[in-house]
Design a protein around this motif. Structure first.
Motif, mmCIF file in Angstrom:
data_model
loop_
_atom_site.group_PDB
_atom_site.id
_atom_site.type_symbol
_atom_site.label_atom_id
_atom_site.label_comp_id
_atom_site.label_asym_id
_atom_site.label_seq_id
_atom_site.Cartn_x
_atom_site.Cartn_y
_atom_site.Cartn_z
ATOM 1 N N ILE A 220 0.842 -1.210 0.000
ATOM 2 C CA ILE A 220 0.000 0.000 0.000
ATOM 3 C C ILE A 220 0.866 1.245 0.000
ATOM 4 C CG2 ILE A 220 -1.823 1.244 1.206
ATOM 5 C CD1 ILE A 220 -2.659 -1.461 0.018
ATOM 6 N N SER A 221 1.933 1.233 0.778
ATOM 7 C CA SER A 221 2.833 2.386 0.839
ATOM 8 C C SER A 221 3.451 2.676 -0.529
ATOM 9 C CB SER A 221 3.940 2.141 1.868
ATOM 10 O OG SER A 221 3.413 1.959 3.163
ATOM 11 N N LEU A 222 3.867 1.624 -1.221
ATOM 12 C CA LEU A 222 4.468 1.797 -2.549
ATOM 13 C C LEU A 222 3.448 2.307 -3.552
ATOM 14 C CD1 LEU A 222 6.755 -1.357 -2.693
ATOM 15 C CD2 LEU A 222 7.524 1.008 -2.927
ATOM 16 N N LEU A 223 2.222 1.832 -3.468
ATOM 17 C CA LEU A 223 1.159 2.333 -4.343
ATOM 18 C C LEU A 223 0.959 3.825 -4.131
ATOM 19 C CD1 LEU A 223 -1.514 -0.515 -4.119
ATOM 20 C CD2 LEU A 223 -0.426 0.319 -6.216
ATOM 21 N N ILE A 224 0.935 4.246 -2.881
ATOM 22 C CA ILE A 224 0.721 5.664 -2.559
ATOM 23 C C ILE A 224 1.870 6.511 -3.090
ATOM 24 C CG2 ILE A 224 0.598 7.345 -0.661
ATOM 25 C CD1 ILE A 224 -0.823 5.134 0.989
ATOM 26 N N VAL A 225 3.108 6.098 -2.811
ATOM 27 C CA VAL A 225 4.274 6.892 -3.213
ATOM 28 C C VAL A 225 4.384 6.964 -4.728
ATOM 29 C CG1 VAL A 225 6.788 7.082 -3.101
ATOM 30 C CG2 VAL A 225 5.510 6.378 -1.071
ATOM 31 N N ASN A 226 4.176 5.857 -5.418
ATOM 32 C CA ASN A 226 4.238 5.875 -6.883
ATOM 33 C C ASN A 226 3.143 6.757 -7.475
ATOM 34 O OD1 ASN A 226 6.330 4.066 -8.281
ATOM 35 N ND2 ASN A 226 5.618 2.723 -6.641
ATOM 36 N N PHE A 227 1.976 6.732 -6.887
ATOM 37 C CA PHE A 227 0.867 7.563 -7.365
ATOM 38 C C PHE A 227 1.181 9.047 -7.164
ATOM 39 C CE2 PHE A 227 -3.138 9.837 -6.513
ATOM 40 C CZ PHE A 227 -3.793 9.619 -7.721
ATOM 41 N N VAL A 228 1.652 9.399 -5.966
ATOM 42 C CA VAL A 228 1.999 10.794 -5.672
ATOM 43 C C VAL A 228 3.090 11.283 -6.624
ATOM 44 C CG1 VAL A 228 3.056 12.322 -3.956
ATOM 45 C CG2 VAL A 228 1.289 10.692 -3.261
ATOM 46 N N LEU A 229 4.099 10.449 -6.856
ATOM 47 C CA LEU A 229 5.209 10.822 -7.729
ATOM 48 C C LEU A 229 4.728 11.040 -9.167
ATOM 49 C CD1 LEU A 229 8.227 11.278 -8.120
ATOM 50 C CD2 LEU A 229 8.521 8.804 -8.342
ATOM 51 N N ALA A 230 3.882 10.152 -9.657
ATOM 52 C CA ALA A 230 3.382 10.269 -11.032
ATOM 53 C C ALA A 230 2.549 11.537 -11.205
ATOM 54 C CB ALA A 230 2.546 9.041 -11.384
ATOM 55 N N ILE A 231 1.713 11.850 -10.224
ATOM 56 C CA ILE A 231 0.886 13.062 -10.304
ATOM 57 C C ILE A 231 1.758 14.310 -10.235
ATOM 58 C CG2 ILE A 231 -0.899 14.404 -9.139
ATOM 59 C CD1 ILE A 231 -1.910 11.916 -10.629
ATOM 60 N N HIS A 232 2.742 14.302 -9.347
ATOM 61 C CA HIS A 232 3.620 15.459 -9.194
ATOM 62 C C HIS A 232 4.449 15.700 -10.455
ATOM 63 C CE1 HIS A 232 7.768 16.941 -7.834
ATOM 64 N NE2 HIS A 232 7.003 18.001 -7.921
ATOM 65 N N ALA A 233 4.979 14.623 -11.040
ATOM 66 C CA ALA A 233 5.840 14.773 -12.219
ATOM 67 C C ALA A 233 5.072 15.212 -13.457
ATOM 68 C CB ALA A 233 6.560 13.453 -12.500
ATOM 69 N N ARG A 234 3.788 14.918 -13.497
ATOM 70 C CA ARG A 234 2.930 15.290 -14.629
ATOM 71 C C ARG A 234 3.486 14.789 -15.965
ATOM 72 N NH1 ARG A 234 1.494 21.629 -13.091
ATOM 73 N NH2 ARG A 234 0.548 21.177 -11.061
ATOM 74 N N LYS A 235 4.050 13.596 -15.904
ATOM 75 C CA LYS A 235 4.573 12.983 -17.131
ATOM 76 C C LYS A 235 3.990 11.587 -17.263
ATOM 77 C CE LYS A 235 8.937 15.559 -16.996
ATOM 78 N NZ LYS A 235 10.415 15.472 -16.881
ATOM 79 N N LEU A 236 2.662 11.541 -17.279
ATOM 80 C CA LEU A 236 1.973 10.259 -17.301
ATOM 81 C C LEU A 236 2.289 9.473 -18.572
ATOM 82 C CD1 LEU A 236 -1.528 11.272 -15.879
ATOM 83 C CD2 LEU A 236 0.481 10.432 -14.655
ATOM 84 N N ASN A 237 2.706 10.187 -19.626
ATOM 85 C CA ASN A 237 3.028 9.504 -20.882
ATOM 86 C C ASN A 237 4.285 8.631 -20.759
ATOM 87 O OD1 ASN A 237 4.484 12.018 -20.633
ATOM 88 N ND2 ASN A 237 5.227 11.696 -22.714
ATOM 89 N N LYS A 238 5.076 8.872 -19.712
ATOM 90 C CA LYS A 238 6.293 8.081 -19.518
ATOM 91 C C LYS A 238 6.051 6.797 -18.734
ATOM 92 C CE LYS A 238 9.641 11.878 -19.797
ATOM 93 N NZ LYS A 238 10.346 11.332 -20.972
ATOM 94 N N ILE A 239 4.860 6.668 -18.153
ATOM 95 C CA ILE A 239 4.575 5.507 -17.314
ATOM 96 C C ILE A 239 4.696 4.184 -18.075
ATOM 97 C CG2 ILE A 239 2.769 4.327 -15.979
ATOM 98 C CD1 ILE A 239 1.910 7.039 -14.934
ATOM 99 N N PRO A 240 4.164 4.065 -19.305
ATOM 100 C CA PRO A 240 4.332 2.787 -20.029
ATOM 101 C C PRO A 240 5.796 2.405 -20.215
ATOM 102 C CG PRO A 240 2.642 4.124 -21.079
ATOM 103 C CD PRO A 240 3.293 4.998 -20.049
ATOM 104 N N GLY A 241 6.648 3.386 -20.516
ATOM 105 C CA GLY A 241 8.075 3.106 -20.678
ATOM 106 C C GLY A 241 8.714 2.661 -19.384
#
Length: 381
Positions: A220-241
């Motif tokens: 759960i902690s990793l899910l939260i941190v990864n989610f926060v990081l992805a939202i903050h970075a605003r580079k969702l297009n890089k997630i598949p890579g």
């Protein structure tokens, strides 16, 4: 089951290990099932239907995802700039330690590249540069919750992260002290720096807060941190890579195979009989240390001792309610076996990058390993 039968199974495992540890552990597990009159199909099916197996796999994937995300989003570059400006010579150790918080295959090469200019600036010999980068990159591997061998250890021992860390923290403390002893003194050389770059460490601090302070489950902690990081970075297009880099079938198969191995050892009472037999030959503490060390040294892979040795030693370490000193022994000598193994990919890559002799680097590595082998034992005497 006789010791000879177990030996045959382990020989199959070791014969395959040099090709692929994932397939090796799977082969060893299936061999044990067959030799003990089991049905491999039934055992594999039960493992596939076990939620704890998939939870462990998801945790490993998310751990790697966090490391690659911070690299992809440019966080590591900002952190390195901050460390070099504030710690000068000592950034030789601090930068690999920071990169070590984010486990990724061949990660030591990333920190080696970051240290390239610093090594030249302070005129560090290639062998010492190799040792410093390689050693400090790995001081976390028995305690930090992102490392797959720690995650696998949690699954095998059936404990939460805090309880495992209570066992293995002396390894981190004394390996770090040993490294700094060999690093020696240097100029601090603080320069004007953009201290706001320290902010980019927040994913690490957030994960530590969630797991250590709030005691939230690691997945759960990793899910939260990864989610926060992805939202903050605003580079969702890089997630598949990023996911293409982190979802490695060999790692996923290894985790699945390890849990199958554990299931078969428990189902047929193999671990208990194995420990009873070896106690007839040698002190169980010595046996645990030797088994963990030899497995680790022969593979040069961190996950090997938690994947192969630890499941066999659960009657010694305990499951659920563990003996801290026994878990310490198992992880300590597994860690040392990996660190002095010439097969360790990070060692090979670092030596190649700094154009140094692996053989000559042992003059640093063996001293650090010896100190780390002895000093943590003081905590359990």
């Amino acid at each position: 089951m006789t010791l000879e039968t177990l030996a045959i199974s382990l020989i199959v495992t070791f014969a395959l290990i040099r090709y692929n540890i994932s397939i090796a552990v799977l082969a060893g597990a299936l061999t044990l099932s067959i030799l003990n009159g089991g049905n491999p199909f039934t055992d594999v099916t039960a493992n596939l239907l076990d939620w704890s197996v998939w939870k462990l796999i998801a945790t490993v994937v998310l751990a790697f995802t966090l490391g690659y995300s911070m690299k992809t989003y440019g966080f590591l570059e900002k952190i390195t700039e901050f460390m070099l400006s504030n710690f000068g010579y000592y950034s030789l150790a601090i930068i690999p330690m920071l990169i070590g918080l984010l486990p990724m295959p061949g990660g030591a090469l990333i920190s080696a590249i970051m240290l390239g200019d610093i090594v030249k600036k302070f005129k560090i010999p290639g062998e010492k540069a190799t040792f410093v980068n390689y050693w400090f990159r790995h001081v976390w591997v028995t305690i930090w919750p992102l490392y797959p061998n720690v995650i696998i250890g949690l699954g095998i021992l059936e404990v939460d992260y805090v309880n495992l860390a209570k066992s293995t923290y002396p390894i981190f403390i004394f390996s770090t002290l040993s490294g700094f002893l060999l690093l020696g003194k240097g100029r601090l050389e603080r320069k004007k720096a953009n201290n706001s770059n320290l902010f980019y460490l927040y994913p690490i601090f957030l994960l530590a807060f969630l797991t250590l302070i709030l005691r939230i489950d690691l997945l759960i902690s990793l899910l939260i941190v990864n989610f926060v990081l992805a939202i903050h970075a605003r580079k969702l297009n890089k997630i598949p890579g990023i996911l293409r880099e982190t979802i490695d079938w060999k790692i996923l198969l290894l985790v699945f195979s390890v849990m199958l191995y554990k299931r078969i050892l428990e189902t047929y009472g193999i671990a208990e009989r194995f420990l009873t037999e070896i106690e007839g030959y040698v002190n169980p503490y010595v046996a645990a240390a030797l088994l963990s060390f030899l497995v680790a040294f022969s593979t040069g892979i961190e996950m090997s001792y938690s994947s192969i040795a630890l499941p066999l030693l659960t009657p010694f370490t305990g499951v659920g309610s563990i003996y801290y000193d026994r878990v310490l022994i198992t992880f300590l000598y597994g860690f040392l076996g990996v660190m002095i193994s010439p097969l360790h990919l990070c060692y090979v890559l670092t030596a190649d990058y700094f154009k140094s002799s692996m053989l000559k680097t042992y003059k640093y590595l063996l001293i650090a390993a010896l100190l780390t082998a002895v000093l943590p034992l003081l905590t359990i005497l």
